[in-house]
Design a protein around this motif. Structure first.
Motif, PDB file in Angstrom:
ATOM      1  N   ARG A  41      37.513  12.954   7.621  1.00  0.00           N
ATOM      2  CA  ARG A  41      36.424  13.884   7.831  1.00  0.00           C
ATOM      3  C   ARG A  41      35.189  13.576   8.269  1.00  0.00           C
ATOM      4  O   ARG A  41      34.431  14.328   8.576  1.00  0.00           O
ATOM      5  N   SER A  42      34.968  12.334   7.886  1.00  0.00           N
ATOM      6  CA  SER A  42      33.579  11.742   8.090  1.00  0.00           C
ATOM      7  C   SER A  42      33.190  11.347   9.749  1.00  0.00           C
ATOM      8  O   SER A  42      32.239  10.841  10.127  1.00  0.00           O
ATOM      9  N   PHE A  43      34.717  11.498  10.490  1.00  0.00           N
ATOM     10  CA  PHE A  43      34.389  10.890  11.881  1.00  0.00           C
ATOM     11  C   PHE A  43      33.496  11.827  12.652  1.00  0.00           C
ATOM     12  O   PHE A  43      32.688  11.307  13.189  1.00  0.00           O
ATOM     13  N   ALA A  44      33.536  13.299  12.495  1.00  0.00           N
ATOM     14  CA  ALA A  44      32.573  14.141  13.143  1.00  0.00           C
ATOM     15  C   ALA A  44      31.243  13.836  13.101  1.00  0.00           C
ATOM     16  O   ALA A  44      30.489  13.525  13.979  1.00  0.00           O
ATOM     17  N   GLN A  45      30.768  13.666  11.665  1.00  0.00           N
ATOM     18  CA  GLN A  45      29.495  13.261  11.409  1.00  0.00           C
ATOM     19  C   GLN A  45      29.063  11.925  12.149  1.00  0.00           C
ATOM     20  O   GLN A  45      27.700  11.453  12.212  1.00  0.00           O
ATOM     21  N   SER A  46      29.930  10.826  12.079  1.00  0.00           N
ATOM     22  CA  SER A  46      29.749   9.633  12.665  1.00  0.00           C
ATOM     23  C   SER A  46      29.190   9.628  14.001  1.00  0.00           C
ATOM     24  O   SER A  46      28.606   8.589  14.660  1.00  0.00           O
ATOM     25  N   MET A  47      29.565  10.755  14.805  1.00  0.00           N
ATOM     26  CA  MET A  47      29.118  10.676  16.205  1.00  0.00           C
ATOM     27  C   MET A  47      27.570  11.091  16.403  1.00  0.00           C
ATOM     28  O   MET A  47      26.959  10.591  17.240  1.00  0.00           O
TER      29      MET A  47
END
Length: 297
Positions: A41-47
């Protein structure tokens, strides 16, 4: 001559088998990602800190706005109707705690992009969802009988994707990461009589997106085009949801599982099954036509 023809047909047979194999691998990957969610779920925030969504006032755009806010991003809502944007912004802020910025813009016009650019200044944009689009005629219609909204459709369905990508991609490139989701349509996968202009405009989005991913993949940027079939939205007059027709929320939530599944995806497993079935059926039909004597006349 006979030996040459034999080698040629062997080559064609191997090529057909490879095409089938690629389709099967892609389909198997979608099944795996549907049941085993490997994307954190943290993938989007990592962008990046912000996500920009066009056509955010309703349907798929609205659903992406809420989904990405739930995943920790601040949201830029861009659409034509200010009242809708204000209501959505308030709801997102109250339910997720994310910050929301509103940009009112009519994508059927082509003089809006300097205004949008000014309003995006200073934002670390990690995700762009090019969702805005229009379908002039829900009912099948011959090209000459369709509503005369050609220029508006071109601006909304095609120019918006080009210009918004141009505005944001350069900043993603400089940061070495970013995600662009371009919403096309299942109608882009084949010529679609009686929806000719809509189908062609969505085919452009598909081709443009896949070419762009080939250019920028090595720079750390993911560009994926989504080609869903029926989604229950205002554009489709809120078709009754079922196993095939998904709600906007269902589609968006599932589509997030497939972000790493290649440059093109239907966004949900049910629609991927339809595409695979149609592909296999078309190959079988072509094989039968090739074997038919009437084909040679």
């Amino acid at each position: 001559m006979g030996e040459f023809l034999e080698q040629f047909f062997i080559f064609v047979g191997v090529l057909v088998c490879l095409v089938y194999l690629v389709k099967c691998v892609k389909f198997a990957k979608c099944i795996f990602l549907h049941f085993w969610k490997v994307l954190p779920r943290s993938f989007a925030q990592s962008m990046g800190q912000w996500a920009v969504i066009t056509g955010a006032g309703d349907g798929i755009g609205k659903a992406y706005s809420f989904e990405l806010a739930k995943r920790g991003l601040n949201i830029v809502l861009i659409s034509r109707t200010l009242e809708k944007l204000q209501a959505i912004a308030t709801e997102i802020e109250q339910t997720t705690g994310s910050s929301v910025k509103i940009i009112q813009a009519d994508f059927t016009k082509d003089d809006i992009y300097e205004y949008i650019k000014e309003n995006l200044k200073g934002l670390e944009i990690g995700i762009l969802v090019n969702n805005v689009g229009m379908l002039p005629n829900l009912l099948p219609s011959y090209f000459l009988n369709a509503p005369d909204e050609i220029q508006s459709l071109i601006h909304c369905n095609m120019t918006s994707v080009i210009k918004m990508t141009q505005l944001i991609l350069k900043h993603m490139e400089s940061r070495g990461k970013g995600l662009i989701l371009n919403i096309s349509s299942g109608a882009a996968l084949f010529p679609c009589p009686l929806y000719s202009l809509y189908s062609a405009s969505k085919a452009f989005v598909r081709t443009f997106s896949k070419a762009l991913q080939a250019e920028y993949k090595a720079k750390g940027i993911i560009i994926q085009v989504l080609t869903p079939y029926a989604i229950s939205t205002s554009m489709t007059k809120y078709l009754n949801p079922n196993m095939i027709t998904k709600t906007a929320n269902e589609f968006v939530k599932e589509s997030m599982n497939y972000i790493t599944a290649g440059d093109e995806n239907c966004g949900c497993l049910a629609h991927e099954i339809l595409v695979t079935y149609n592909f296999l059926l078309s190959w079988n039909n072509e094989d039968r036509c090739a074997a038919s004597p009437s084909r040679l006349n």
